[in-house]
Enzyme design. Structure first.
Site, PDB file in Angstrom:
ATOM      1  N   ASP A 169       2.453   5.406  -6.865  1.00 29.30           N
ATOM      2  CA  ASP A 169       3.715   5.252  -6.156  1.00 29.30           C
ATOM      3  C   ASP A 169       4.910   5.103  -7.082  1.00 29.30           C
ATOM      4  OD1 ASP A 169       2.753   5.327  -3.496  1.00 29.30           O
ATOM      5  OD2 ASP A 169       1.856   3.375  -3.823  1.00 29.30           O
ATOM      6  N   HIS A 228       0.870  -1.184   0.000  1.00 24.91           N
ATOM      7  CA  HIS A 228       0.000   0.000   0.000  1.00 24.91           C
ATOM      8  C   HIS A 228       0.907   1.234   0.000  1.00 24.91           C
ATOM      9  CE1 HIS A 228      -3.304   2.597   0.765  1.00 24.91           C
ATOM     10  NE2 HIS A 228      -3.656   2.246   1.985  1.00 24.91           N
ATOM     11  N   HIS A 230      -2.873  -2.366  -9.630  1.00 28.62           N
ATOM     12  CA  HIS A 230      -3.828  -1.753  -8.703  1.00 28.62           C
ATOM     13  C   HIS A 230      -5.069  -2.625  -8.657  1.00 28.62           C
ATOM     14  CE1 HIS A 230      -6.255   1.298  -6.732  1.00 28.62           C
ATOM     15  NE2 HIS A 230      -5.108   1.865  -6.416  1.00 28.62           N
TER      16      HIS A 230
HETATM   17  N1  CMC Z   1       4.330  -6.967 -10.320  1.00 22.68           N
HETATM   18  C1  CMC Z   1       4.204  -8.192 -10.873  1.00 22.68           C
HETATM   19  N2  CMC Z   1       3.044  -8.856 -11.002  1.00 22.68           N
HETATM   20  C2  CMC Z   1       1.950  -8.248 -10.527  1.00 22.68           C
HETATM   21  C3  CMC Z   1       1.995  -6.971  -9.935  1.00 22.68           C
HETATM   22  C4  CMC Z   1       3.238  -6.329  -9.841  1.00 22.68           C
HETATM   23  N3  CMC Z   1       3.335  -5.110  -9.300  1.00 22.68           N
HETATM   24  N4  CMC Z   1       0.751  -6.606  -9.554  1.00 22.68           N
HETATM   25  C5  CMC Z   1      -0.050  -7.624  -9.882  1.00 22.68           C
HETATM   26  N5  CMC Z   1       0.672  -8.621 -10.482  1.00 22.68           N
HETATM   27  C6  CMC Z   1       0.157  -9.881 -11.034  1.00 22.68           C
HETATM   28  C7  CMC Z   1      -0.170 -10.861  -9.922  1.00 22.68           C
HETATM   29  O1  CMC Z   1       0.956 -11.676  -9.626  1.00 22.68           O
HETATM   30  C8  CMC Z   1      -1.297 -11.630 -10.549  1.00 22.68           C
HETATM   31  O2  CMC Z   1      -0.748 -12.518 -11.501  1.00 22.68           O
HETATM   32  P1  CMC Z   1      -1.402 -13.975 -11.738  1.00 22.68           P
HETATM   33  O3  CMC Z   1      -2.715 -13.700 -12.396  1.00 22.68           O
HETATM   34  O4  CMC Z   1      -0.427 -14.683 -12.617  1.00 22.68           O
HETATM   35  O5  CMC Z   1      -1.522 -14.613 -10.388  1.00 22.68           O
HETATM   36  C9  CMC Z   1      -2.068 -10.572 -11.336  1.00 22.68           C
HETATM   37  O6  CMC Z   1      -1.090  -9.585 -11.671  1.00 22.68           O
HETATM   38  C10 CMC Z   1      -3.217  -9.950 -10.575  1.00 22.68           C
HETATM   39  O7  CMC Z   1      -2.683  -9.310  -9.425  1.00 22.68           O
HETATM   40  P2  CMC Z   1      -3.277  -9.407  -7.969  1.00 22.68           P
HETATM   41  O8  CMC Z   1      -2.154  -9.618  -6.995  1.00 22.68           O
HETATM   42  O9  CMC Z   1      -4.420 -10.365  -7.931  1.00 22.68           O
HETATM   43  O10 CMC Z   1      -3.839  -7.941  -7.782  1.00 22.68           O
HETATM   44  P3  CMC Z   1      -4.366  -7.303  -6.436  1.00 22.68           P
HETATM   45  O11 CMC Z   1      -5.508  -6.446  -6.809  1.00 22.68           O
HETATM   46  O12 CMC Z   1      -4.596  -8.327  -5.385  1.00 22.68           O
HETATM   47  O13 CMC Z   1      -3.133  -6.423  -5.928  1.00 22.68           O
HETATM   48  C11 CMC Z   1      -1.593  -4.666  -5.724  1.00 22.68           C
HETATM   49  C12 CMC Z   1      -3.004  -5.066  -6.166  1.00 22.68           C
HETATM   50  C13 CMC Z   1      -1.460  -3.147  -5.817  1.00 22.68           C
HETATM   51  C14 CMC Z   1      -1.365  -5.076  -4.242  1.00 22.68           C
HETATM   52  C15 CMC Z   1      -0.562  -5.365  -6.631  1.00 22.68           C
HETATM   53  O14 CMC Z   1      -0.737  -4.935  -7.956  1.00 22.68           O
HETATM   54  C16 CMC Z   1       0.866  -5.130  -6.192  1.00 22.68           C
HETATM   55  O15 CMC Z   1       1.368  -5.885  -5.346  1.00 22.68           O
HETATM   56  N6  CMC Z   1       1.550  -4.058  -6.725  1.00 22.68           N
HETATM   57  C17 CMC Z   1       2.870  -3.706  -6.260  1.00 22.68           C
HETATM   58  C18 CMC Z   1       2.767  -2.892  -4.970  1.00 22.68           C
HETATM   59  C19 CMC Z   1       2.268  -1.492  -5.241  1.00 22.68           C
HETATM   60  O16 CMC Z   1       2.723  -0.806  -6.149  1.00 22.68           O
HETATM   61  N7  CMC Z   1       1.340  -1.030  -4.365  1.00 22.68           N
HETATM   62  C20 CMC Z   1       0.789   0.325  -4.472  1.00 22.68           C
HETATM   63  C21 CMC Z   1      -0.645   0.328  -4.847  1.00 22.68           C
HETATM   64  S1  CMC Z   1      -1.232   1.932  -5.394  1.00 22.68           S
HETATM   65  C22 CMC Z   1      -1.147   2.973  -4.037  1.00 22.68           C
HETATM   66  C23 CMC Z   1      -2.056   2.570  -2.941  1.00 22.68           C
HETATM   67  O17 CMC Z   1      -3.253   2.850  -3.019  1.00 22.68           O
HETATM   68  O18 CMC Z   1      -1.577   2.005  -1.971  1.00 22.68           O
END
Ligand code: CMC
Length: 486
Positions: free
Chosen positions: A395, A300, A339
């Site tokens: 971010d 986050h 996201h």
């Molecule tokens: N790098 C690599 N792969 C990713 C990433 C990433 N940053 N984000 C998502 N994926 C992949 C994930 O592994 C999954 O792949 P698969 O379908 O093969 O299992 C797919 O994309 C769907 O992702 P998810 O994890 O189900 O998505 P989520 O909605 O649960 O998570 C997130 C959202 C923001 C936690 C995630 O995208 C992430 O970990 N990003 C990196 C951390 C980040 O930048 N966080 C800041 C968010 S924006 C500011 C805020 O509001 O906090």
């Protein structure tokens, strides 16, 4: 609220168009659920009760009604809200109807905070009074300052920030529903407004203190003649300059735009924590401490810090392909990408990219920007990221700006949480003003052991202490010395 009606068998009569019909194939029972604002109440499903099937676990509670399972809230709305709207498929964000790019260009952080919390842009005199109040609630009690001073010089500034807000609850007994009565904020709106300006006012002071203990410098008293972000920079940076010293107005403006962009983002992890904790009617300082703790994590608000650590590890443009390969093999995360809601570029990241250039003009170009651009360009051409609709989020660029401005890495989440307090408070107020506050209490689906009888310790089967089953956590924290003794 939508109403659900039940019937014994599904009928072919014309159903209201704005409804869905659910048939429980265990019993043949069907229910019609009204759709309101494209949502249905999860409670409607509790009407679908069924006798236990042969071999079914009693813990499934089938006779008490069907549960909706949605770990991590992938598609469950927690509140009805009038504050912020995101169209994730179009990359659009607005607060109280105003698009974020207009607010970033034309508004200021304090004005946007007022808009979020009170629903309308303030008139000139309202804005003046609001800004005056916040800038005159910036002092932090001396005892609290001493408490902050006791924290280690290398504490993460977010730990200091969270601890300070948690402690602030102890400094405001008149604002504590545990002492004054549970309906304090339901009935006493002036007191609610007072806590709002106090929290916004003290946030920058606490943030600056978290920075000053790390550089072993005395705290700088706040100045009410400066703007919100100017005062933050002043309290962080002032040393022996004359009192007329002011931070660079271009940097104060850039930070103010970043604060507007971070002010709210509807039900993210930390704001939903604010609503969740606030629903118990605990005091707002404790709520802010809890919400800030949720923001601190690397998935986050900690992502801006993690982005810079990632870019520094990549080091140079030629290492980008190898890094992306590791991401695709799930050995690394591409921080600052992806996201839960956006399936398009986060609109805030477009504005931030422009602010970055503004800051580089003053502070010099941040060397890691070239790695960041190469990494972003390569990811946006790669099928792994395009097929999953992963785009840069807020971010991705914000950390580069903070780094260019000279903030230490671990201070970045503080620069996220301070402006996000406006969103926390807007949602806290909305919840308590709604007249519909009920304690947040999710259900669970129990999949653990069935009922069994207690066995006295002497009668239990012996198991090695390093047993991988059941007690497998123990070896990680029992020291070697302790293990030898046993
Ligand atoms: N790098 C690599 N792969 C990713 C990433 C990433 N940053 N984000 C998502 N994926 C992949 C994930 O592994 C999954 O792949 P698969 O379908 O093969 O299992 C797919 O994309 C769907 O992702 P998810 O994890 O189900 O998505 P989520 O909605 O649960 O998570 C997130 C959202 C923001 C936690 C995630 O995208 C992430 O970990 N990003 C990196 C951390 C980040 O930048 N966080 C800041 C968010 S924006 C500011 C805020 O509001 O906090």
């Amino acid at each position: 609220m939508a109403i659900a009606t039940a019937s014994a068998v599904p009928t072919s009569v014309l159903k209201p168009k704005n409804s869905i019909t659910v048939i429980d194939n265990r019993t043949g029972k069907s229910i019609d659920i009204e759709i309101t604002n494209n949502s249905i109440p999860a409670t409607a499903f509790s009407q679908l009760k069924a006798p236990y099937a042969d071999g079914e676990r009693p813990e499934n509670d089938t006779q008490y009604g069907l549960r909706i399972l949605d770990p991590s809230f992938i598609n469950t709305a927690m509140i009805q809200s009038e504050i912020t709207y995101i169209d994730g498929n179009k990359g659009f964000l607005m607060h109280r109807g105003y698009p974020i790019d207009q607010l970033a260009e034309k508004s200021s952080y304090l004005e946007t905070a007022y808009l979020l919390i009170y629903g309308e842009l303030p008139s000139k005199s309202q804005l003046d009074l609001w800004s005056w109040e916040i800038m005159h609630h910036t002092f932090v009690a001396d005892d609290l300052q001493q408490m902050i001073r006791q924290m280690r010089y290398d504490s993460h500034p977010m730990s200091v920030f969270i601890s300070a807000f948690s402690a602030m609850s102890a400094f405001a007994p008149e604002a504590n529903p545990a002492l004054q009565g549970s309906d304090l904020y339901i009935t006493n709106k002036p007191l609610m407004n007072k806590q709002i300006v106090r929290i916004l006012g003290k946030a920058t002071t606490v943030a600056a203190m978290a920075y000053r203990i790390r550089i072993n410098r005395p705290f700088t008293p706040p100045r009410s003649d400066l703007s919100y972000t100017e005062n933050l920079l002043y309290m962080m940076d002032h040393m022996a300059e004359p009192n007329s010293y002011r931070p660079d107005p271009r940097l104060a403006k850039a930070l103010d735009i970043l604060f507007v962009l971070h002010a709210d983002h509807e039900m993210n992890c930390s704001t939903s924590t604010m609503v969740h904790v606030g629903s118990s009617l605990v005091d707002p300082y404790s709520c802010v401490a809890a919400a800030s703790a949720a923001l601190y994590g690397p998935l986050h608000g900690g992502a801006n810090e993690a982005v810079i650590r990632m870019l520094a590890k990549i080091g140079s443009v030629e290492n980008v392909p190898d890094f992306l390969e590791r991401v695709k093999q799930k050995k690394e995360l591409l921080f600052g990408f992806g996201h839960r809601v956006y399936r398009e570029t986060d609109p805030r990241s477009k504005v931030i990219r422009e602010v970055a250039e503004m800051v580089f003009e003053v502070c010099g170009r941040e060397p890691l920007i070239e790695v960041a651009i190469a990494l972003k360009d390569a990811a946006l051409k790669d099928e792994y990221f395009t097929s999953r609709k992963l785009f840069p989020n807020v971010d991705y660029w914000s950390g580069l700006i903070y780094k260019a401005m000279g903030f230490p890495l671990d201070f970045f989440p503080v620069l996220f949480v301070v402006p996000r307090l406006a969103g926390y408070l807007a949602h806290w107020k909305q919840q308590l003003d709604s007249g519909k506050n009920k304690i947040s209490r999710p259900r669970q689906v129990y999949v653990g052991k069935g009922r069994r009888d207690y066995i006295p310790v002497e009668a239990r089967e012996e198991r090695p202490i390093t047993d991988k089953n059941g007690l497998n956590a123990i070896p990680h924290y029992i020291s070697k010395r302790r293990l030898t003794k046993i």
